[in-house]
Scaffold this active site. Sequence first.
Site, short mmCIF file in Angstrom:
data_model
loop_
_atom_site.label_atom_id
_atom_site.label_comp_id
_atom_site.label_asym_id
_atom_site.label_seq_id
_atom_site.Cartn_x
_atom_site.Cartn_y
_atom_site.Cartn_z
N THR A 179 0.84 -1.20 0.00
CA THR A 179 0.00 0.00 0.00
C THR A 179 0.87 1.24 0.00
OG1 THR A 179 -1.86 -1.09 1.09
CG2 THR A 179 -1.73 1.31 1.30
N GLU A 185 1.15 4.22 -2.80
CA GLU A 185 0.88 5.62 -2.46
C GLU A 185 2.09 6.52 -2.68
OE1 GLU A 185 -2.02 6.45 -2.19
OE2 GLU A 185 -3.03 4.58 -1.67
N HIS A 197 2.28 7.62 -6.13
CA HIS A 197 1.50 8.83 -6.37
C HIS A 197 2.26 10.07 -5.92
CE1 HIS A 197 -2.10 6.89 -7.71
NE2 HIS A 197 -2.42 6.35 -6.56
N TRP A 208 -4.63 2.69 -14.89
CA TRP A 208 -5.77 2.81 -15.82
C TRP A 208 -6.17 4.26 -16.05
CZ3 TRP A 208 -5.96 1.52 -10.75
CH2 TRP A 208 -6.85 2.21 -9.93
N THR A 251 3.50 1.60 -20.17
CA THR A 251 2.50 0.82 -19.43
C THR A 251 1.31 0.58 -20.34
OG1 THR A 251 1.60 2.88 -18.51
CG2 THR A 251 3.17 1.65 -17.14
#
Length: 316
Positions: free
Chosen positions: A223, A227, A230, A238, A251
């Site tokens: 996780t 994060e 980001h 996606w 990608t």
Amino acid sequence: MKKIFLPLAALIMLFSCQNDDQNSAASPTEAIVQRNCATQEVLEEQLKADPTLAIRMNQIEAFTQNALLTKRLVNGKIVIPVVVNVLWRTAAENISDAQIQSQIDVLNKDFTATNTDFSNTPTEFAPVAANIGITFELVKINRKSTTKTSWGTRDAMKSSKKGGIDPTSPSTTLNIWACKIGNGILGYAQFPGGSLATDGVVIDSKYFGLSASDSYPYNLGRTATHEIGHWMNLRHIWGDSSCGNDLVNDTPVHKTANYGVPTYPYVSLCLPTHNEMTMNYMDYTDDRGMYMFTAGQKSRIQAIFVAGGARYAFAQ
């Protein structure tokens, strides 16, 4: 699939798009059965509250694309100082120093491609599988008891005035808050360009580091890897929309978020026919199902650390 990058004027639309394909979050009393990162939703709220944020993010994106085109990328070693801020009500939420260190160890493996499952990368994706080349160093742990049963995603945990812990030197230190988030949220991050007062990453304490078996399938520390991706300017793979754009060329286009551990090859519903990279850290698969970044993601990350980049201070 080669991706078409949007003109800057259209990026504001990209940053504020809604993802209609995602499932709603679980209630606080339900077990989390699907990964749920609130980064995009938090960004949308920040954009509403601060119209100038979209301008700053557009400027960062323009700088990033220019850095990629001119190959102005970081050559030296980057070590990210980390402060972990633990907010706890129960003994389980007051995670141990050892568990916190286990998270730092996971990050150091995942961002240097020394994680043991990196070798599971399918042959198709091996040419672009990348060592990001960034490491993390735990410099301080702050702890604070609280009566809050959950903190939500409005950044209250980042403010001492709201019962949380203020960030430590956010321009040169990665702050990670470990607390009970609630509403089925595993974590969220702030993209480059946001306020220093709220900069950093929040991870639900139950899913922080190598955690207990009852945290399965999110008990391997991925996780935080997701994060921090980001925080380093990576989008969901996606693109937060159906067959969307994550602003990375190598990608594959994804129809939407993938959950669990999809069996490779996982054929995309986005045309032309291709396989999705479900094992990428920026998808929503289980911790044991994600284990790689790409060279394109590495270049995008490196661009924020060059002179003039949004996180250049970390490279000094």
